[in-house]
Design a protein around this motif. Structure first.
Motif, short mmCIF file in Angstrom:
data_model
loop_
_atom_site.label_atom_id
_atom_site.label_comp_id
_atom_site.label_asym_id
_atom_site.label_seq_id
_atom_site.Cartn_x
_atom_site.Cartn_y
_atom_site.Cartn_z
N ASP A 178 40.89 65.99 80.73
CA ASP A 178 39.37 66.43 80.60
C ASP A 178 38.72 65.25 80.55
O ASP A 178 39.07 64.10 80.06
N ARG A 179 37.43 65.28 81.27
CA ARG A 179 36.46 64.31 81.20
C ARG A 179 35.38 64.56 80.48
O ARG A 179 34.90 65.78 80.22
N PRO A 180 34.59 63.69 79.51
CA PRO A 180 33.42 63.80 79.08
C PRO A 180 32.35 64.50 79.94
O PRO A 180 32.25 64.01 81.09
N ASP A 181 31.37 65.12 79.41
CA ASP A 181 30.19 65.76 80.12
C ASP A 181 29.21 64.57 80.05
O ASP A 181 28.59 64.52 79.13
N ALA A 182 28.77 64.21 81.28
CA ALA A 182 27.74 63.02 81.33
C ALA A 182 26.61 63.42 80.98
O ALA A 182 25.84 62.58 80.29
N ALA A 183 26.22 64.67 81.15
CA ALA A 183 24.74 65.01 80.89
C ALA A 183 24.48 65.13 79.27
O ALA A 183 23.73 65.12 78.93
N ALA A 184 25.93 65.68 78.50
CA ALA A 184 25.74 65.86 77.13
C ALA A 184 25.72 64.25 76.43
O ALA A 184 25.19 64.16 75.43
N LEU A 185 25.99 63.22 77.47
CA LEU A 185 25.78 61.83 76.76
C LEU A 185 24.61 61.04 76.96
O LEU A 185 24.42 60.04 76.53
N LEU A 186 23.78 61.86 77.94
CA LEU A 186 22.58 61.16 78.24
C LEU A 186 21.37 61.79 77.34
O LEU A 186 21.11 62.60 77.07
N SER A 187 20.67 60.63 76.93
CA SER A 187 19.44 60.85 76.19
C SER A 187 18.32 60.07 76.79
O SER A 187 18.61 59.11 77.49
N ASP A 188 17.25 60.42 76.56
CA ASP A 188 15.95 59.76 77.22
C ASP A 188 14.98 58.94 76.12
O ASP A 188 14.79 59.70 75.08
N TRP A 189 14.84 57.63 76.03
CA TRP A 189 14.23 57.19 75.14
C TRP A 189 12.74 57.38 75.37
O TRP A 189 12.44 57.15 76.64
N GLN A 190 11.88 57.47 74.42
CA GLN A 190 10.47 57.47 74.49
C GLN A 190 10.09 56.58 73.55
O GLN A 190 10.24 56.83 72.47
N PRO A 191 8.83 56.26 73.82
CA PRO A 191 8.31 55.12 72.74
C PRO A 191 7.67 55.92 71.60
O PRO A 191 6.96 57.14 71.88
N HIS A 192 7.60 55.54 70.55
CA HIS A 192 6.97 56.25 69.28
C HIS A 192 5.85 55.48 68.93
O HIS A 192 5.72 53.92 68.95
N ASP A 193 4.88 55.95 68.57
CA ASP A 193 3.58 55.37 67.89
C ASP A 193 3.67 54.82 66.61
O ASP A 193 4.64 55.19 65.71
#
Length: 193
Positions: A178-193
């Motif tokens: 079994d290999r990890p799900d790459a999509a589940a490991l990905l997050s997108d950074w967004q700037p915060h005010d």
């Protein structure tokens, strides 16, 4: 058999357990070809923070005896099974390459980056071995972190074992795991005010 694309080759990489690696191992030209590919890793500062130690032939058994001596030094009551495991650790694959990190302290390139470069060599060597028709496994174990064994292998104060790459001909086809799900490991950074 149809030729594989480069991504299919990467996806087909498997570790073959060292106990399942036998003769023949790579001859010197094949090994040098693998090492030429393995050294093509990111190397910030061009420090070449790695080197190789080949452990082959009778040297594999001699290193096993040194492991036994050290095991019994650390634990004189070590069970026979533990002692025998250490004796045999390097006896299966015909060629074992110790990848050594050569760290330059207090350099503008942080030691962590140097260590990661050496670790990348280990993975690249696994890929190169498979591309050349061999099986391989990256192992460490207690001996990779032991100062006495480091001395036995001739390491200097600024050097560390990052992996023992066992290389040989697979006696069986390594199963997929079994290999990890790459999509589940990905997050997108967004700037915060």
């Amino acid at each position: 058999m149809a030729a594989q694309s480069p991504l299919q080759m990467l996806d087909a990489r498997r570790s073959v357990p060292s106990k399942q690696l036998g003769e023949p191992g790579p001859d010197n030209p094949a090994l040098m070809r693998m090492l030429e590919s393995a050294v093509r890793v990111p190397d910030h500062g061009k420090l070449v923070p790695f080197r190789f130690i080949r452990i082959a032939g009778d040297a594999r058994l001699a290193l096993g005896e040194k492991l036994v001596e050290r095991t019994l030094q650390l634990d004189p009551q070590a069970p026979d099974a533990v002692v025998e495991k250490d004796r045999q650790r390097f006896s299966y694959a015909p060629t074992v390459i110790a990848v050594v990190a050569r760290l330059t302290p207090d350099h503008k390139v942080p030691e962590q980056e140097q260590l990661l470069s050496a670790g990348s060599v280990c993975f690249a060597l696994l890929q190169a071995a498979q591309a050349c028709g061999f099986g391989a496994q990256w192992l460490t174990g207690w001996m990779a972190y032991d100062e006495v064994i480091a001395d036995v292998l001739g390491l200097e104060a600024h050097e560390k074992i990052v992996g023992f790459i066992h290389i040989g001909t697979p006696r069986l086809e390594a199963p997929e795991r079994d290999r990890p799900d790459a999509a589940a490991l990905l997050s997108d950074w967004q700037p915060h005010d």
